[in-house]
Design an enzyme around this catalytic site. Structure first.
Site, PDB file in Angstrom:
ATOM      1  CG  HIS A 174      -4.382   2.777  -0.500  1.00 56.95           C
ATOM      2  ND1 HIS A 174      -5.285   2.034   0.237  1.00 56.95           N
ATOM      3  CD2 HIS A 174      -3.409   3.170   0.395  1.00 56.95           C
ATOM      4  CE1 HIS A 174      -4.888   1.969   1.495  1.00 56.95           C
ATOM      5  NE2 HIS A 174      -3.759   2.655   1.627  1.00 56.95           N
TER       6      HIS A 174
ATOM      7  CG  HIS B 241      -3.363   6.938   3.244  1.00 58.05           C
ATOM      8  ND1 HIS B 241      -3.605   6.833   4.603  1.00 58.05           N
ATOM      9  CD2 HIS B 241      -3.028   5.701   2.827  1.00 58.05           C
ATOM     10  CE1 HIS B 241      -3.401   5.590   4.991  1.00 58.05           C
ATOM     11  NE2 HIS B 241      -3.052   4.867   3.921  1.00 58.05           N
TER      12      HIS B 241
ATOM     13  CG  ASP C  68      -2.053  -0.941   1.154  1.00 56.19           C
ATOM     14  OD1 ASP C  68      -2.075  -1.761   0.218  1.00 56.19           O
ATOM     15  OD2 ASP C  68      -2.923  -0.888   2.041  1.00 56.19           O
TER      16      ASP C  68
ATOM     17  CG  HIS D 240       2.247  -0.052   4.399  1.00 57.62           C
ATOM     18  ND1 HIS D 240       2.021  -0.988   5.382  1.00 57.62           N
ATOM     19  CD2 HIS D 240       1.085   0.651   4.272  1.00 57.62           C
ATOM     20  CE1 HIS D 240       0.787  -0.862   5.840  1.00 57.62           C
ATOM     21  NE2 HIS D 240       0.191   0.110   5.187  1.00 57.62           N
TER      22      HIS D 240
END
Length: 281
Positions: free
Chosen positions: A154, A158, A103, A248
């Site tokens: 995503h 964020h 991510d 990540h």
């Protein structure tokens, strides 16, 4: 006939003559005398055109959004999502298949090293990209897609999606899908909510954009920078058929995530796990 002997309705109509014009009053008086409602005559252009105008009016106007199906008019409120009766994803020949996902990227410092490791072992993973990162690193996005990895949405910045309005969610997901499609030539089919915080708005809006939600089953907690060994241990202990691992490749110092992948990926493969990506039905 004197004014005080006129019927009230006719007297009222005549008083309107100065404001409405003589032609209008004549039609109103005629309607009152006949006791029938007044009908406005059709414009000359419509009378002259006849059936051609009627035919044109049955066609949708160019500037209007068309419904997705001809039988259903557009709705201003989303319909209740249907209840699923079967899985929307599958891992062919699941056996000991696992999914690795990353991510927050792409990051020019860490993502290339992760891609190098995946390519070395000839495996594919899922990358859930933030729109602003994708916009600033287009070459990396192209490399991710060109090497066969799955590119997911995503959000753009964020945010905590559950704190956003519907328009805010639409903007975050929509802008990200647009930039991914612009770079790779295809819109993302999967999305993951930042922090794993979904709500009804994000589910509905994501579905309207043609995306399916993707969560995870093993969290490496690599964002806490717990140490390479800790990340490796979490993956090894959580390994199993159908497991989705969350890591990540951006959003902070991800050197431990890079190093951990180099350790646990060959170990998983040696143990007979097949690293793959889910397919939509």
């Amino acid at each position: 006939m004197k004014n005080d002997q006129m019927p009230p309705m006719r007297r009222t109509l005549l008083r309107l003559a100065a404001g409405l014009g003589a032609a209008t009053v004549v039609r109103l008086v005629a309607a009152d005398s006949a006791g029938t409602p007044f009908r406005r005559p059709a414009p000359p252009s419509a009378v002259a055109a006849g059936p051609q105008v009627a035919a044109l009016r049955t066609r949708p106007l160019a500037y209007r959004l068309r419904p997705m199906t001809a039988d259903n008019p557009p709705h201003y409120r989303p319909a209740t999502p249907p209840v699923r009766t079967r899985p929307f994803e599958e891992l062919p020949d699941i056996g000991r298949a696992m999914v690795l996902s990353f991510d927050d990227g792409p990051d020019p410092l860490y993502t290339p090293h992760i891609l190098d490791t995946l390519r070395k072992h000839d495996v594919r993973a899922m990358f859930f990209l933030c729109g602003e990162m994708a916009h600033d690193n287009e070459d990396l996005v192209r490399r991710i897609a060109d090497e066969g990895h799955t590119v997911g949405n995503h959000s753009w910045t964020h945010p905590l999606v559950t704190k956003l309005s519907r328009s805010g969610v639409t903007d975050e997901l929509g802008r990200t899908s647009e930039v991914i499609e612009k770079i790779t030539g295809a819109p993302p089919l999967w999305y993951r909510a930042p922090y794993g915080a979904w709500n009804r708005n994000s589910f509905e809006i994501g579905a309207a954009m043609g995306m399916e939600p993707m969560a995870w089953t093993v969290d490496t907690l690599d964002w806490t920078v717990p140490g390479t060994d800790s990340i490796v241990r979490r993956v090894r202990e959580g390994a199993g058929p159908g497991v989705v691992v969350l890591s990540h490749d951006a959003g902070g110092n991800r050197s431990q995530s890079v190093a951990a992948l180099r350790h646990y990926l060959p170990e998983l493969l040696d143990d007979g796990y097949r690293i793959t990506v889910p397919q939509r039905r």
